[in-house]
Design a protein around this motif. Structure first.
Motif, mmCIF file in Angstrom:
data_model
loop_
_atom_site.group_PDB
_atom_site.id
_atom_site.type_symbol
_atom_site.label_atom_id
_atom_site.label_comp_id
_atom_site.label_asym_id
_atom_site.label_seq_id
_atom_site.Cartn_x
_atom_site.Cartn_y
_atom_site.Cartn_z
ATOM 1 N N TYR A 9 0.788 -1.227 0.000
ATOM 2 C CA TYR A 9 0.000 0.000 0.000
ATOM 3 C C TYR A 9 0.830 1.292 0.000
ATOM 4 O O TYR A 9 0.268 2.375 -0.176
ATOM 5 C CB TYR A 9 -0.951 0.008 1.197
ATOM 6 N N GLN A 10 2.125 1.172 0.212
ATOM 7 C CA GLN A 10 2.978 2.359 0.185
ATOM 8 C C GLN A 10 4.189 2.101 -0.703
ATOM 9 O O GLN A 10 5.315 2.451 -0.366
ATOM 10 C CB GLN A 10 3.437 2.711 1.605
ATOM 11 N N ASN A 11 3.919 1.524 -1.867
ATOM 12 C CA ASN A 11 5.007 1.080 -2.729
ATOM 13 C C ASN A 11 4.668 1.352 -4.196
ATOM 14 O O ASN A 11 4.885 0.512 -5.059
ATOM 15 C CB ASN A 11 5.243 -0.424 -2.496
ATOM 16 N N PHE A 12 4.102 2.524 -4.459
ATOM 17 C CA PHE A 12 3.653 2.846 -5.809
ATOM 18 C C PHE A 12 4.775 3.507 -6.620
ATOM 19 O O PHE A 12 5.491 4.372 -6.122
ATOM 20 C CB PHE A 12 2.451 3.788 -5.770
ATOM 21 N N SER A 13 4.871 3.091 -7.873
ATOM 22 C CA SER A 13 5.819 3.737 -8.775
ATOM 23 C C SER A 13 5.279 5.113 -9.160
ATOM 24 O O SER A 13 4.071 5.367 -9.101
ATOM 25 C CB SER A 13 6.023 2.893 -10.028
ATOM 26 N N LEU A 14 6.154 5.992 -9.561
ATOM 27 C CA LEU A 14 5.737 7.320 -10.005
ATOM 28 C C LEU A 14 4.812 7.209 -11.219
ATOM 29 O O LEU A 14 3.845 7.971 -11.352
ATOM 30 C CB LEU A 14 6.962 8.170 -10.343
ATOM 31 N N SER A 15 5.076 6.242 -12.091
ATOM 32 C CA SER A 15 4.232 6.049 -13.276
ATOM 33 C C SER A 15 2.806 5.668 -12.865
ATOM 34 O O SER A 15 1.833 6.132 -13.467
ATOM 35 C CB SER A 15 4.825 4.982 -14.189
ATOM 36 N N TYR A 16 2.705 4.830 -11.817
ATOM 37 C CA TYR A 16 1.374 4.470 -11.333
ATOM 38 C C TYR A 16 0.641 5.698 -10.793
ATOM 39 O O TYR A 16 -0.561 5.887 -11.052
ATOM 40 C CB TYR A 16 1.463 3.405 -10.237
ATOM 41 N N LEU A 17 1.328 6.541 -10.051
ATOM 42 C CA LEU A 17 0.686 7.720 -9.486
ATOM 43 C C LEU A 17 0.211 8.670 -10.579
ATOM 44 O O LEU A 17 -0.840 9.309 -10.447
ATOM 45 C CB LEU A 17 1.652 8.428 -8.528
ATOM 46 N N HIS A 18 0.962 8.746 -11.669
ATOM 47 C CA HIS A 18 0.513 9.558 -12.803
ATOM 48 C C HIS A 18 -0.743 8.960 -13.419
ATOM 49 O O HIS A 18 -1.679 9.685 -13.787
ATOM 50 C CB HIS A 18 1.618 9.654 -13.855
ATOM 51 N N LEU A 19 -0.790 7.625 -13.503
ATOM 52 C CA LEU A 19 -1.985 6.960 -14.027
ATOM 53 C C LEU A 19 -3.170 7.183 -13.086
ATOM 54 O O LEU A 19 -4.294 7.445 -13.540
ATOM 55 C CB LEU A 19 -1.724 5.466 -14.193
ATOM 56 N N GLU A 20 -2.932 7.109 -11.792
ATOM 57 C CA GLU A 20 -4.002 7.314 -10.821
ATOM 58 C C GLU A 20 -4.615 8.703 -10.967
ATOM 59 O O GLU A 20 -5.840 8.868 -10.858
ATOM 60 C CB GLU A 20 -3.460 7.129 -9.396
ATOM 61 N N SER A 21 -3.766 9.689 -11.244
ATOM 62 C CA SER A 21 -4.296 11.049 -11.401
ATOM 63 C C SER A 21 -5.217 11.136 -12.619
ATOM 64 O O SER A 21 -6.233 11.844 -12.591
ATOM 65 C CB SER A 21 -3.158 12.062 -11.519
ATOM 66 N N LEU A 22 -4.872 10.402 -13.690
ATOM 67 C CA LEU A 22 -5.749 10.362 -14.867
ATOM 68 C C LEU A 22 -7.082 9.714 -14.525
ATOM 69 O O LEU A 22 -8.151 10.203 -14.901
ATOM 70 C CB LEU A 22 -5.076 9.580 -16.004
ATOM 71 N N VAL A 23 -7.014 8.600 -13.819
ATOM 72 C CA VAL A 23 -8.234 7.872 -13.445
ATOM 73 C C VAL A 23 -9.112 8.730 -12.538
ATOM 74 O O VAL A 23 -10.343 8.785 -12.710
ATOM 75 C CB VAL A 23 -7.868 6.540 -12.761
ATOM 76 N N MET A 24 -8.507 9.410 -11.584
ATOM 77 C CA MET A 24 -9.275 10.276 -10.688
ATOM 78 C C MET A 24 -9.967 11.394 -11.460
ATOM 79 O O MET A 24 -11.120 11.741 -11.186
ATOM 80 C CB MET A 24 -8.352 10.865 -9.611
ATOM 81 N N GLY A 25 -9.261 11.942 -12.452
ATOM 82 C CA GLY A 25 -9.844 13.036 -13.226
ATOM 83 C C GLY A 25 -11.005 12.607 -14.096
ATOM 84 O O GLY A 25 -11.790 13.450 -14.547
ATOM 85 N N ARG A 26 -11.135 11.296 -14.337
ATOM 86 C CA ARG A 26 -12.212 10.789 -15.190
ATOM 87 C C ARG A 26 -13.410 10.252 -14.412
ATOM 88 O O ARG A 26 -14.386 9.793 -15.004
ATOM 89 C CB ARG A 26 -11.675 9.645 -16.065
ATOM 90 N N ILE A 27 -13.332 10.237 -13.116
ATOM 91 C CA ILE A 27 -14.419 9.647 -12.334
ATOM 92 C C ILE A 27 -15.735 10.342 -12.646
ATOM 93 O O ILE A 27 -15.841 11.572 -12.611
ATOM 94 C CB ILE A 27 -14.127 9.722 -10.823
ATOM 95 N N THR A 28 -16.729 9.533 -12.971
ATOM 96 C CA THR A 28 -18.063 10.022 -13.318
ATOM 97 C C THR A 28 -19.078 9.293 -12.457
ATOM 98 O O THR A 28 -18.860 8.138 -12.073
ATOM 99 C CB THR A 28 -18.360 9.741 -14.808
ATOM 100 N N THR A 29 -20.184 9.947 -12.151
ATOM 101 C CA THR A 29 -21.212 9.308 -11.341
ATOM 102 C C THR A 29 -22.512 9.176 -12.123
ATOM 103 O O THR A 29 -22.797 9.958 -13.028
ATOM 104 C CB THR A 29 -21.476 10.078 -10.040
ATOM 105 N N PHE A 30 -23.295 8.177 -11.738
ATOM 106 C CA PHE A 30 -24.594 7.882 -12.319
ATOM 107 C C PHE A 30 -25.585 7.652 -11.201
ATOM 108 O O PHE A 30 -25.216 7.522 -10.028
ATOM 109 C CB PHE A 30 -24.501 6.595 -13.175
#
Length: 344
Positions: free
Chosen positions: A208-229
């Motif tokens: 849980y505290q072992n994320f690569s920088l590339s993963y964190l960049h991907l996470e930011s993309l995923v967070m920015g796309r979160i949509t609700t229904f």
């Protein structure tokens, strides 16, 4: 409720013990795209068997051709796992852990079909298990719980290495003891494992505290796309193969992204989609309430639990959303209909 030693469980474990006792060569395999419970239980069970029967040949298999995900590579014995596609032997006993459906063994299914006998230890519901002996308990928080209780029934000492593997299984499948399945039994097993040498901080630092920088960049993309229904009750997001290529993140790092989507306030059901090789999309589903997402996963060829399930479908992200979202919306439509019937 603490540790479970029910007569039914004891009888089923005795049947599995009998198969192990009469077998010299044993293969253990979990489901495709293994998570912490799958890997921890595979490794833990292998060590349990070798502790009880040191003269037996026991191999742990990986259902896929991928390597062990980096975050789980710290587990004792992880480097000794063998790809099922590279394993040509016909074993006396094949044990499925964290999976009851043969097709979800991927390459491991071929090894299972060649085995003289088969057994299953699982916590996923299955109406028609295909095995000579099995124990399936859907109310168990993790297969790691069942493997621990199996070890105790066998009279096997839970060593530090066994404890580290099984603690990973229990802690990850309960979402660090935050999911609905975190019950008294899982806490008691976790306490026993920590007492035997498992380290919560070791798991946290590696998983849980072992994320690569590339993963964190991907996470930011995923967070920015979160949509609700459905008035905010359903949240979803996705990652494309282009996202993975652009950020440099790997597929095995994506499993935790569904929890990012799940964390949206007011959402009761979360869906995360990611494109995988072969023109396919893999979906992860989570429920924070009583909504059963496993029925949606099963309708799309997957499976799982009421609160956590997954599936893989042919096509792209838009096609996967078109298949999954209406069914998720229907979970709430059906609930409103039921409320209306109850009030009449």
């Amino acid at each position: 409720m603490g540790l479970c030693f029910s007569p039914e469980q004891a009888e089923s474990f005795s049947e599995i013990e009998g198969l192990i006792e009469s077998s010299q060569t044993i293969a253990i395999c979990a489901h495709t795209s293994p998570d912490g419970d799958a890997l921890g239980s595979t490794l833990g069970l292998r060590q349990v068997i070798l502790s009880k029967w040191p003269d037996k040949c026991v191999v742990g298999l990986l259902a896929d051709d991928d390597q062990v995900p980096r975050i789980y590579s710290y587990l004792p014995g992880a480097g000794q796992l063998v790809h099922a596609s590279d394993f040509d032997e016909s074993v006396d006993l094949f044990v499925s852990v964290d999976v009851s459906v043969a097709s979800r063994l991927n390459e491991g299914e071929k090894v299972m079909r060649r085995a003289r006998r088969t057994a299953i230890i699982d916590h996923h519901p299955c109406d028609d298990p295909e095995a000579d002996a099995y124990f399936i308990r859907p109310d168990a928080a993790a297969v790691g719980v069942l493997v621990c209780e199996f070890a105790l029934q066998l009279g096997v000492e839970v060593t530090a290495d066994i404890a580290r593997c099984l603690y990973c299984a229990v802690a990850t499948d309960t979402g660090r003891f935050q999911y609905q399945n975190a019950d008294p039994e899982s806490f008691q097993v976790a306490s026993l494992l920590v007492d035997a040498g498992a380290s919560p901080s070791e798991l946290s630092l590696n998983v849980y505290q072992n994320f690569s920088l590339s993963y964190l960049h991907l996470e930011s993309l995923v967070m920015g796309r979160i949509t609700t229904f459905a008035d905010g009750k359903i949240s979803y997001s996705y990652a494309t193969s282009a996202d993975l290529e652009r950020t440099g993140a790997s597929l095995d790092e994506c499993d935790g992204l569904v929890d990012v989507v799940r964390s949206v306030a007011s959402s009761e059901v979360a869906l995360f989609l990611k494109e995988v090789p072969g023109n396919k999309v893999r979906g992860n589903l989570r429920s924070k309430t009583d909504k059963d997402v496993s029925q949606v996963a099963r309708s799309l060829g997957g499976g799982g639990h009421k609160a956590a399930a997954g599936f893989t479908v042919e096509g792209d992200i838009d096609q996967a959303l078109a298949s999954a979202l209406p069914q998720l919306v229907a979970l709430f439509s059906d609930a409103r209909k039921q409320e209306g019937n109850d009030s009449e």
